[in-house]
Design a protein around this motif. Structure first.
Motif, PDB file in Angstrom:
ATOM      1  N   ILE A   1       0.814  -1.042  -0.118  1.00  0.00           N
ATOM      2  CA  ILE A   1      -0.050   0.055  -0.017  1.00  0.00           C
ATOM      3  C   ILE A   1       0.990   1.091   0.032  1.00  0.00           C
ATOM      4  O   ILE A   1       1.606   1.767   0.922  1.00  0.00           O
ATOM      5  CB  ILE A   1      -0.952  -0.145   1.267  1.00  0.00           C
ATOM      6  N   ASP A   2       0.866   1.789  -1.158  1.00  0.00           N
ATOM      7  CA  ASP A   2       1.713   3.027  -1.386  1.00  0.00           C
ATOM      8  C   ASP A   2       0.885   4.152  -1.260  1.00  0.00           C
ATOM      9  O   ASP A   2       0.170   4.355  -2.043  1.00  0.00           O
ATOM     10  CB  ASP A   2       2.575   3.030  -2.545  1.00  0.00           C
ATOM     11  N   VAL A   3       0.898   5.262  -0.396  1.00  0.00           N
ATOM     12  CA  VAL A   3      -0.083   6.210  -0.167  1.00  0.00           C
ATOM     13  C   VAL A   3      -0.250   7.138  -1.581  1.00  0.00           C
ATOM     14  O   VAL A   3      -1.014   8.069  -1.611  1.00  0.00           O
ATOM     15  CB  VAL A   3       0.287   7.073   1.037  1.00  0.00           C
ATOM     16  N   TYR A   4       1.009   7.170  -2.002  1.00  0.00           N
ATOM     17  CA  TYR A   4       0.955   8.315  -3.205  1.00  0.00           C
ATOM     18  C   TYR A   4       0.081   7.972  -4.292  1.00  0.00           C
ATOM     19  O   TYR A   4      -0.495   8.398  -5.320  1.00  0.00           O
ATOM     20  CB  TYR A   4       2.468   8.259  -3.923  1.00  0.00           C
ATOM     21  N   HIS A   5      -0.372   6.354  -4.313  1.00  0.00           N
ATOM     22  CA  HIS A   5      -1.013   5.840  -5.360  1.00  0.00           C
ATOM     23  C   HIS A   5      -2.499   5.634  -5.059  1.00  0.00           C
ATOM     24  O   HIS A   5      -3.419   5.612  -5.878  1.00  0.00           O
ATOM     25  CB  HIS A   5      -0.376   4.734  -5.782  1.00  0.00           C
ATOM     26  N   VAL A   6      -2.758   5.465  -3.802  1.00  0.00           N
ATOM     27  CA  VAL A   6      -4.043   5.107  -3.207  1.00  0.00           C
ATOM     28  C   VAL A   6      -5.098   6.447  -2.229  1.00  0.00           C
ATOM     29  O   VAL A   6      -6.043   6.068  -1.856  1.00  0.00           O
ATOM     30  CB  VAL A   6      -3.889   3.946  -2.531  1.00  0.00           C
ATOM     31  N   TRP A   7      -4.258   7.286  -1.851  1.00  0.00           N
ATOM     32  CA  TRP A   7      -4.741   8.307  -1.100  1.00  0.00           C
ATOM     33  C   TRP A   7      -6.058   8.863  -1.481  1.00  0.00           C
ATOM     34  O   TRP A   7      -6.841   9.396  -0.534  1.00  0.00           O
ATOM     35  CB  TRP A   7      -3.729   9.625  -0.701  1.00  0.00           C
TER      36      TRP A   7
ATOM     37  N   CYS B   1       5.336   8.632   1.234  1.00  0.00           N
ATOM     38  CA  CYS B   1       5.763  10.264   0.749  1.00  0.00           C
ATOM     39  C   CYS B   1       4.780  10.958   0.683  1.00  0.00           C
ATOM     40  O   CYS B   1       3.886  11.155   1.767  1.00  0.00           O
ATOM     41  CB  CYS B   1       6.349   9.977  -0.881  1.00  0.00           C
ATOM     42  N   ASP B   2       4.780  12.125  -0.288  1.00  0.00           N
ATOM     43  CA  ASP B   2       3.498  13.044  -0.155  1.00  0.00           C
ATOM     44  C   ASP B   2       3.031  13.311  -1.445  1.00  0.00           C
ATOM     45  O   ASP B   2       4.136  13.211  -2.292  1.00  0.00           O
ATOM     46  CB  ASP B   2       3.854  14.226   0.735  1.00  0.00           C
ATOM     47  N   TRP B   3       1.851  13.699  -1.777  1.00  0.00           N
ATOM     48  CA  TRP B   3       1.539  14.380  -3.189  1.00  0.00           C
ATOM     49  C   TRP B   3       1.594  15.776  -2.930  1.00  0.00           C
ATOM     50  O   TRP B   3       0.740  16.409  -2.179  1.00  0.00           O
ATOM     51  CB  TRP B   3       0.173  13.839  -3.142  1.00  0.00           C
ATOM     52  N   LEU B   4       2.321  16.508  -4.001  1.00  0.00           N
ATOM     53  CA  LEU B   4       2.570  17.847  -4.079  1.00  0.00           C
ATOM     54  C   LEU B   4       1.320  18.456  -4.957  1.00  0.00           C
ATOM     55  O   LEU B   4       1.088  17.826  -5.793  1.00  0.00           O
ATOM     56  CB  LEU B   4       3.728  18.240  -4.557  1.00  0.00           C
ATOM     57  N   VAL B   5       1.074  19.825  -4.561  1.00  0.00           N
ATOM     58  CA  VAL B   5       0.159  20.503  -5.291  1.00  0.00           C
ATOM     59  C   VAL B   5       0.964  21.664  -5.370  1.00  0.00           C
ATOM     60  O   VAL B   5       1.084  22.672  -4.752  1.00  0.00           O
ATOM     61  CB  VAL B   5      -1.357  20.697  -4.553  1.00  0.00           C
ATOM     62  N   PRO B   6       1.023  22.164  -6.942  1.00  0.00           N
ATOM     63  CA  PRO B   6       0.972  21.041  -8.109  1.00  0.00           C
ATOM     64  C   PRO B   6       1.924  20.205  -8.141  1.00  0.00           C
ATOM     65  O   PRO B   6       3.043  20.436  -7.741  1.00  0.00           O
ATOM     66  CB  PRO B   6       0.887  22.211  -9.342  1.00  0.00           C
TER      67      PRO B   6
ATOM     68  N   ARG C   1       7.677  13.357  -6.504  1.00  0.00           N
ATOM     69  CA  ARG C   1       6.757  12.952  -5.189  1.00  0.00           C
ATOM     70  C   ARG C   1       7.578  13.856  -3.989  1.00  0.00           C
ATOM     71  O   ARG C   1       8.805  14.371  -4.250  1.00  0.00           O
ATOM     72  CB  ARG C   1       7.184  11.740  -4.738  1.00  0.00           C
ATOM     73  N   GLY C   2       6.474  14.263  -3.280  1.00  0.00           N
ATOM     74  CA  GLY C   2       6.836  15.222  -1.900  1.00  0.00           C
ATOM     75  C   GLY C   2       7.350  14.427  -0.751  1.00  0.00           C
ATOM     76  O   GLY C   2       7.180  13.117  -0.425  1.00  0.00           O
ATOM     77  N   MET C   3       8.212  14.922   0.041  1.00  0.00           N
ATOM     78  CA  MET C   3       8.640  14.505   1.448  1.00  0.00           C
ATOM     79  C   MET C   3       7.274  14.653   2.119  1.00  0.00           C
ATOM     80  O   MET C   3       6.640  15.427   1.916  1.00  0.00           O
ATOM     81  CB  MET C   3       9.987  15.452   1.843  1.00  0.00           C
ATOM     82  N   MET C   4       7.417  13.589   3.272  1.00  0.00           N
ATOM     83  CA  MET C   4       6.176  13.463   4.013  1.00  0.00           C
ATOM     84  C   MET C   4       5.834  15.102   4.868  1.00  0.00           C
ATOM     85  O   MET C   4       7.010  15.387   5.113  1.00  0.00           O
ATOM     86  CB  MET C   4       6.172  12.373   5.060  1.00  0.00           C
ATOM     87  N   GLY C   5       4.924  15.404   4.745  1.00  0.00           N
ATOM     88  CA  GLY C   5       4.209  16.634   5.309  1.00  0.00           C
ATOM     89  C   GLY C   5       4.466  17.884   4.340  1.00  0.00           C
ATOM     90  O   GLY C   5       4.075  19.071   4.681  1.00  0.00           O
ATOM     91  N   ASP C   6       4.972  17.616   3.116  1.00  0.00           N
ATOM     92  CA  ASP C   6       4.968  18.878   2.257  1.00  0.00           C
ATOM     93  C   ASP C   6       3.916  18.809   1.263  1.00  0.00           C
ATOM     94  O   ASP C   6       3.894  19.576   0.298  1.00  0.00           O
ATOM     95  CB  ASP C   6       6.362  18.748   1.270  1.00  0.00           C
ATOM     96  N   GLY C   7       2.920  17.600   1.329  1.00  0.00           N
ATOM     97  CA  GLY C   7       1.884  17.696   0.276  1.00  0.00           C
ATOM     98  C   GLY C   7       0.480  17.567   1.086  1.00  0.00           C
ATOM     99  O   GLY C   7       0.278  17.938   2.295  1.00  0.00           O
ATOM    100  N   VAL C   8      -0.478  16.921   0.524  1.00  0.00           N
ATOM    101  CA  VAL C   8      -1.828  17.002   0.976  1.00  0.00           C
ATOM    102  C   VAL C   8      -2.343  15.472   1.474  1.00  0.00           C
ATOM    103  O   VAL C   8      -3.341  15.398   1.800  1.00  0.00           O
ATOM    104  CB  VAL C   8      -2.754  17.293  -0.309  1.00  0.00           C
ATOM    105  N   ILE C   9      -1.518  14.548   1.550  1.00  0.00           N
ATOM    106  CA  ILE C   9      -1.852  13.322   1.795  1.00  0.00           C
ATOM    107  C   ILE C   9      -1.952  13.240   3.439  1.00  0.00           C
ATOM    108  O   ILE C   9      -1.192  13.655   4.204  1.00  0.00           O
ATOM    109  CB  ILE C   9      -0.897  12.196   1.423  1.00  0.00           C
TER     110      ILE C   9
ATOM    111  N   SER D   1       7.502  13.487  12.727  1.00  0.00           N
ATOM    112  CA  SER D   1       6.496  14.396  13.053  1.00  0.00           C
ATOM    113  C   SER D   1       5.343  14.328  12.066  1.00  0.00           C
ATOM    114  O   SER D   1       4.196  14.809  12.474  1.00  0.00           O
ATOM    115  CB  SER D   1       7.264  15.776  12.475  1.00  0.00           C
ATOM    116  N   CYS D   2       5.322  13.601  11.353  1.00  0.00           N
ATOM    117  CA  CYS D   2       4.126  13.282  10.437  1.00  0.00           C
ATOM    118  C   CYS D   2       3.483  12.114  10.078  1.00  0.00           C
ATOM    119  O   CYS D   2       2.492  12.125   9.410  1.00  0.00           O
ATOM    120  CB  CYS D   2       4.578  13.790   8.763  1.00  0.00           C
ATOM    121  N   CYS D   3       4.290  10.947  10.544  1.00  0.00           N
ATOM    122  CA  CYS D   3       3.692   9.713  10.184  1.00  0.00           C
ATOM    123  C   CYS D   3       3.352   8.819  11.344  1.00  0.00           C
ATOM    124  O   CYS D   3       2.600   7.898  11.050  1.00  0.00           O
ATOM    125  CB  CYS D   3       4.754   9.083   9.438  1.00  0.00           C
TER     126      CYS D   3
END
Length: 276
Positions: A175-181, A205-210, A218-226, A272-274
């Motif tokens: 389960i990769d959060v980038y693909h299923v969030w 990891c994290d999903w960046l916008v944009p 891909r984003g570092m954890m905490g830098d995106g919206v997941i 801090s994020c996970c």
């Protein structure tokens, strides 16, 4: 100090260093769980990679990757099966928890995604006896639908678990959060995976916008919206307490930074994020 519960997928620092140096940096930061890619292992040499893993007491949360089953002709089909059997052998030698399967997209020249999915199921079934004999669980990793044509025609956790049910034991999911969030069925399907006892890996990891590039931004954890903590909570409630494996492809950011800085940031953001 050892960082419990964190694994580093070595793709996260693939542009900065090779296998041995990546291991040294992980150990420096107290990380004893890793997930290398086959090309990284091949460059180091399988025997040397095994030596490094064993001499440092490392645990592989996975080996990336097997898969890419769909083929346009019988010759390519057989080559794909043979390559997956080699990947299983490598995972066994390294003592990996699982072989992660990026299953492949459309066969060359085809528009039939249904046929591609059937080839994936047939391909896993064909190599599963070898995986069982080798003691290597196979972990189907559903990928975001934007990869359906070229990388993975299995795009939701539901699809992956349906395939697992058809194939039987020793086949589960990564389960990769980038693909299923984004999946509206995510909570339901994670709970289902727990009941089936088919969660073999959890990638973060994290999903960046944009998002500027669909593969390498891909984003570092905490830098995106997941919502990383909520997803981890679902996964733990489903009975999986294995490591959270950081896997970041970042051509314009993290791959350009010193590997030591990247791993230090992974440790900090993990705390801090996970954690839930």
């Amino acid at each position: 100090m050892q960082v419990d519960g964190l694994s580093i997928n070595l793709a996260t620092i693939r542009e900065q260093c090779g296998f041995a140096e990546a291991v040294d940096i992980c150990l420096k930061h107290g990380i004893t769980r890793i997930a290398p890619w086959r090309d990284q292992v091949a460059k180091a040499g399988l025997d040397e990679a095994v030596r490094i893993v064993q001499s440092n007491g490392l645990k592989l949360t996975g080996l990336c990757r097997g898969g890419f089953f769909p083929a346009a002709n019988d010759g390519d089909w057989q080559k794909n099966l043979d390559d997956n059997r080699r990947a299983i052998d490598e995972a066994a030698a390294l003592g990996a928890d699982c072989l992660v399967l990026v299953v492949g997209g459309l066969a060359g020249g085809s528009r039939d995604i249904g046929a591609a999915r059937q080839m994936v199921s047939d391909g896993i079934a064909a190599v599963l006896p070898h995986a069982k004999a080798s003691g290597v669980p196979l972990a189907i990793e559903p990928l975001h639908p934007m990869y359906a044509a070229d990388r993975s025609c299995v795009n939701t956790l539901r699809q992956a678990l349906d395939m697992c049910e058809q194939l039987g034991t020793d086949v589960g999911v990564a389960i990769d959060v980038y693909h299923v969030w984004w999946d509206p069925e995510l909570a339901e399907q994670i709970a289902r995976a727990g009941r089936m006892k088919r969660i073999f890996a959890h990638h973060i990891c994290d999903w960046l916008v944009p998002t500027k590039d669909m593969l390498t931004d891909r984003g570092m954890m905490g830098d995106g919206v997941i919502d990383l903590k909520s997803i981890r909570r679902m996964i733990e409630e489903a009975g999986f307490f294995g490591a959270q494996e950081v896997e970041i492809f970042s051509a314009d950011n993290w791959w350009k930074r010193p590997a030591d800085e990247v791993i230090a940031t992974c440790v900090d953001r993990y705390h801090s994020c996970c954690l839930v």
